[in-house]
Design a protein around this motif. Sequence first.
Motif, PDB file in Angstrom:
ATOM      1  N   GLY A  34       2.299  34.396   6.997  1.00 40.41           N
ATOM      2  CA  GLY A  34       1.323  34.195   5.933  1.00 40.41           C
ATOM      3  C   GLY A  34       1.463  32.901   5.154  1.00 40.41           C
ATOM      4  N   LEU A  35       2.429  32.046   5.501  1.00 37.83           N
ATOM      5  CA  LEU A  35       2.642  30.808   4.760  1.00 37.83           C
ATOM      6  C   LEU A  35       1.922  29.651   5.440  1.00 37.83           C
ATOM      7  CD1 LEU A  35       4.185  29.502   2.351  1.00 37.83           C
ATOM      8  CD2 LEU A  35       5.985  28.938   3.990  1.00 37.83           C
ATOM      9  N   GLY A  36       1.147  28.928   4.670  1.00 42.73           N
ATOM     10  CA  GLY A  36       0.457  27.735   5.152  1.00 42.73           C
ATOM     11  C   GLY A  36       0.447  26.704   4.045  1.00 42.73           C
ATOM     12  N   ALA A  37      -0.233  25.588   4.286  1.00 48.28           N
ATOM     13  CA  ALA A  37      -0.291  24.534   3.274  1.00 48.28           C
ATOM     14  C   ALA A  37      -1.587  23.765   3.391  1.00 48.28           C
ATOM     15  CB  ALA A  37       0.887  23.581   3.416  1.00 48.28           C
ATOM     16  N   GLY A  38      -2.034  23.256   2.258  1.00 51.16           N
ATOM     17  CA  GLY A  38      -3.121  22.298   2.195  1.00 51.16           C
ATOM     18  C   GLY A  38      -2.557  21.039   1.557  1.00 51.16           C
ATOM     19  N   VAL A  39      -3.208  19.899   1.807  1.00 46.23           N
ATOM     20  CA  VAL A  39      -2.701  18.633   1.284  1.00 46.23           C
ATOM     21  C   VAL A  39      -3.850  17.836   0.678  1.00 46.23           C
ATOM     22  CG1 VAL A  39      -1.432  16.513   1.802  1.00 46.23           C
ATOM     23  CG2 VAL A  39      -0.942  18.598   3.105  1.00 46.23           C
ATOM     24  N   GLY A  40      -3.597  17.313  -0.531  1.00 41.58           N
ATOM     25  CA  GLY A  40      -4.507  16.377  -1.177  1.00 41.58           C
ATOM     26  C   GLY A  40      -3.863  15.009  -1.192  1.00 41.58           C
ATOM     27  N   ILE A  41      -4.663  13.970  -0.948  1.00 43.31           N
ATOM     28  CA  ILE A  41      -4.140  12.604  -0.865  1.00 43.31           C
ATOM     29  C   ILE A  41      -4.888  11.712  -1.842  1.00 43.31           C
ATOM     30  CG2 ILE A  41      -3.783  10.583   0.622  1.00 43.31           C
ATOM     31  CD1 ILE A  41      -3.949  12.512   3.024  1.00 43.31           C
ATOM     32  N   ALA A  42      -4.148  10.891  -2.566  1.00 44.65           N
ATOM     33  CA  ALA A  42      -4.729   9.857  -3.431  1.00 44.65           C
ATOM     34  C   ALA A  42      -4.004   8.549  -3.146  1.00 44.65           C
ATOM     35  CB  ALA A  42      -4.597  10.228  -4.899  1.00 44.65           C
ATOM     36  N   VAL A  43      -4.778   7.515  -2.849  1.00 46.22           N
ATOM     37  CA  VAL A  43      -4.203   6.195  -2.591  1.00 46.22           C
ATOM     38  C   VAL A  43      -3.861   5.539  -3.917  1.00 46.22           C
ATOM     39  CG1 VAL A  43      -4.689   3.911  -1.598  1.00 46.22           C
ATOM     40  CG2 VAL A  43      -5.490   5.985  -0.429  1.00 46.22           C
ATOM     41  N   LEU A  44      -2.705   4.886  -3.982  1.00 51.13           N
ATOM     42  CA  LEU A  44      -2.316   4.159  -5.189  1.00 51.13           C
ATOM     43  C   LEU A  44      -3.087   2.841  -5.234  1.00 51.13           C
ATOM     44  CD1 LEU A  44      -0.011   6.246  -4.826  1.00 51.13           C
ATOM     45  CD2 LEU A  44       1.508   4.559  -5.794  1.00 51.13           C
ATOM     46  N   GLU A  45      -3.755   2.601  -6.355  1.00 51.44           N
ATOM     47  CA  GLU A  45      -4.576   1.400  -6.517  1.00 51.44           C
ATOM     48  C   GLU A  45      -4.219   0.721  -7.824  1.00 51.44           C
ATOM     49  OE1 GLU A  45      -8.648   2.646  -6.454  1.00 51.44           O
ATOM     50  OE2 GLU A  45      -8.409   3.762  -4.588  1.00 51.44           O
ATOM     51  N   GLU A  46      -4.315  -0.606  -7.828  1.00 50.61           N
ATOM     52  CA  GLU A  46      -4.084  -1.362  -9.056  1.00 50.61           C
ATOM     53  C   GLU A  46      -5.046  -0.881 -10.130  1.00 50.61           C
ATOM     54  OE1 GLU A  46      -2.642  -5.773  -8.619  1.00 50.61           O
ATOM     55  OE2 GLU A  46      -4.355  -5.413  -7.278  1.00 50.61           O
ATOM     56  N   GLY A  47      -4.546  -0.821 -11.369  1.00 51.63           N
ATOM     57  CA  GLY A  47      -5.381  -0.435 -12.495  1.00 51.63           C
ATOM     58  C   GLY A  47      -5.415   1.054 -12.785  1.00 51.63           C
ATOM     59  N   LEU A  48      -4.893   1.871 -11.878  1.00 58.59           N
ATOM     60  CA  LEU A  48      -4.857   3.315 -12.120  1.00 58.59           C
ATOM     61  C   LEU A  48      -3.592   3.677 -12.872  1.00 58.59           C
ATOM     62  CD1 LEU A  48      -5.998   4.824  -8.696  1.00 58.59           C
ATOM     63  CD2 LEU A  48      -7.366   4.479 -10.761  1.00 58.59           C
ATOM     64  N   PRO A  64       0.820  -1.213   0.000  1.00 54.43           N
ATOM     65  CA  PRO A  64       0.000   0.000   0.000  1.00 54.43           C
ATOM     66  C   PRO A  64       0.858   1.270   0.000  1.00 54.43           C
ATOM     67  CG  PRO A  64      -0.199  -1.150   2.098  1.00 54.43           C
ATOM     68  CD  PRO A  64       0.661  -1.986   1.210  1.00 54.43           C
ATOM     69  N   ALA A  65       0.370   2.267  -0.711  1.00 59.72           N
ATOM     70  CA  ALA A  65       1.079   3.545  -0.800  1.00 59.72           C
ATOM     71  C   ALA A  65       0.085   4.642  -1.158  1.00 59.72           C
ATOM     72  CB  ALA A  65       2.185   3.469  -1.851  1.00 59.72           C
ATOM     73  N   ALA A  66       0.509   5.871  -0.979  1.00 54.98           N
ATOM     74  CA  ALA A  66      -0.342   7.020  -1.291  1.00 54.98           C
ATOM     75  C   ALA A  66       0.517   8.166  -1.809  1.00 54.98           C
ATOM     76  CB  ALA A  66      -1.110   7.472  -0.047  1.00 54.98           C
ATOM     77  N   LEU A  67      -0.117   9.006  -2.592  1.00 57.76           N
ATOM     78  CA  LEU A  67       0.500  10.242  -3.067  1.00 57.76           C
ATOM     79  C   LEU A  67      -0.091  11.391  -2.272  1.00 57.76           C
ATOM     80  CD1 LEU A  67       2.139  12.007  -5.067  1.00 57.76           C
ATOM     81  CD2 LEU A  67       0.112  11.965  -6.546  1.00 57.76           C
ATOM     82  N   LEU A  68       0.777  12.158  -1.638  1.00 59.50           N
ATOM     83  CA  LEU A  68       0.367  13.398  -0.981  1.00 59.50           C
ATOM     84  C   LEU A  68       0.823  14.540  -1.867  1.00 59.50           C
ATOM     85  CD1 LEU A  68       0.515  11.376   1.424  1.00 59.50           C
ATOM     86  CD2 LEU A  68       1.212  13.296   2.829  1.00 59.50           C
ATOM     87  N   GLU A  69      -0.077  15.440  -2.152  1.00 61.71           N
ATOM     88  CA  GLU A  69       0.310  16.642  -2.885  1.00 61.71           C
ATOM     89  C   GLU A  69       0.127  17.820  -1.934  1.00 61.71           C
ATOM     90  OE1 GLU A  69       0.089  18.515  -7.298  1.00 61.71           O
ATOM     91  OE2 GLU A  69      -1.533  17.210  -6.685  1.00 61.71           O
ATOM     92  N   LEU A  70       1.263  18.349  -1.480  1.00 60.80           N
ATOM     93  CA  LEU A  70       1.272  19.459  -0.538  1.00 60.80           C
ATOM     94  C   LEU A  70       1.401  20.744  -1.337  1.00 60.80           C
ATOM     95  CD1 LEU A  70       2.929  19.748   2.824  1.00 60.80           C
ATOM     96  CD2 LEU A  70       3.675  21.379   1.112  1.00 60.80           C
ATOM     97  N   GLY A  71       0.440  21.632  -1.148  1.00 67.95           N
ATOM     98  CA  GLY A  71       0.452  22.904  -1.867  1.00 67.95           C
ATOM     99  C   GLY A  71       0.553  24.076  -0.905  1.00 67.95           C
ATOM    100  N   LEU A  72       1.481  24.959  -1.184  1.00 63.16           N
ATOM    101  CA  LEU A  72       1.654  26.127  -0.322  1.00 63.16           C
ATOM    102  C   LEU A  72       0.540  27.131  -0.546  1.00 63.16           C
ATOM    103  CD1 LEU A  72       5.513  26.642  -0.570  1.00 63.16           C
ATOM    104  CD2 LEU A  72       4.198  25.394   1.155  1.00 63.16           C
ATOM    105  N   LEU A  73       0.155  27.770   0.534  1.00 62.29           N
ATOM    106  CA  LEU A  73      -0.836  28.851   0.516  1.00 62.29           C
ATOM    107  C   LEU A  73      -0.181  30.075   1.131  1.00 62.29           C
ATOM    108  CD1 LEU A  73      -3.740  26.785   2.052  1.00 62.29           C
ATOM    109  CD2 LEU A  73      -3.761  27.736  -0.237  1.00 62.29           C
TER     110      LEU A  73
END
Length: 164
Positions: free
Chosen positions: A119-133, A43-52
């Motif tokens: 003024g610097l912060g971050a938001g994070v989006g997560i997507a789990v790695l799945e077979e077939g993607l 199992p693994a996941a992609l985190l995309e951290l974006g600065l605000l």
Amino acid sequence: MTIAHDPVVLDLAALDGCATLLPGPTGVLAELDARLSTAGRRPAALLELGLLRRDDTWPTPAPALDATTRLVAASLRGDDWIGRSGPAEFAVLLAGDPADADAVAVRLAAGVAALGRPGLGAGVGIAVLEEGLTAREVLRRATLCLTTARAAGAGSVIRYRGVR
């Protein structure tokens, strides 16, 4: 005759421009492709951290990118991976289940806020790695979640949970 090598100690705090050393979007997709081949077994996941930022100047200053790079790099384990998916976005591939990814994402978002850069912060989006993607689909899911997290404000973490 034995030759002893001195270990190289990398002091990330001393590196200026360390954010530019990270693999870019093409490298992110290549690493995603490699990790997707084992998604069913590991199992693994992609985190995309974006600065605000509260200010609206563009681009994000290099010292803020470097500080974030050092924070993320210091937070990863040996089998984790970091790259840049955009001008103010970091792609982090983590081994482990979704709950691990959620915990790391919350910790990273809080860490960015604690860097002491006004003024610097971050938001994070997560997507789990799945077979077939495909790598592009995983990145799309993480980016969709990051966009939602950014809209919700600094410190927000959103994990992809369904087909959209």
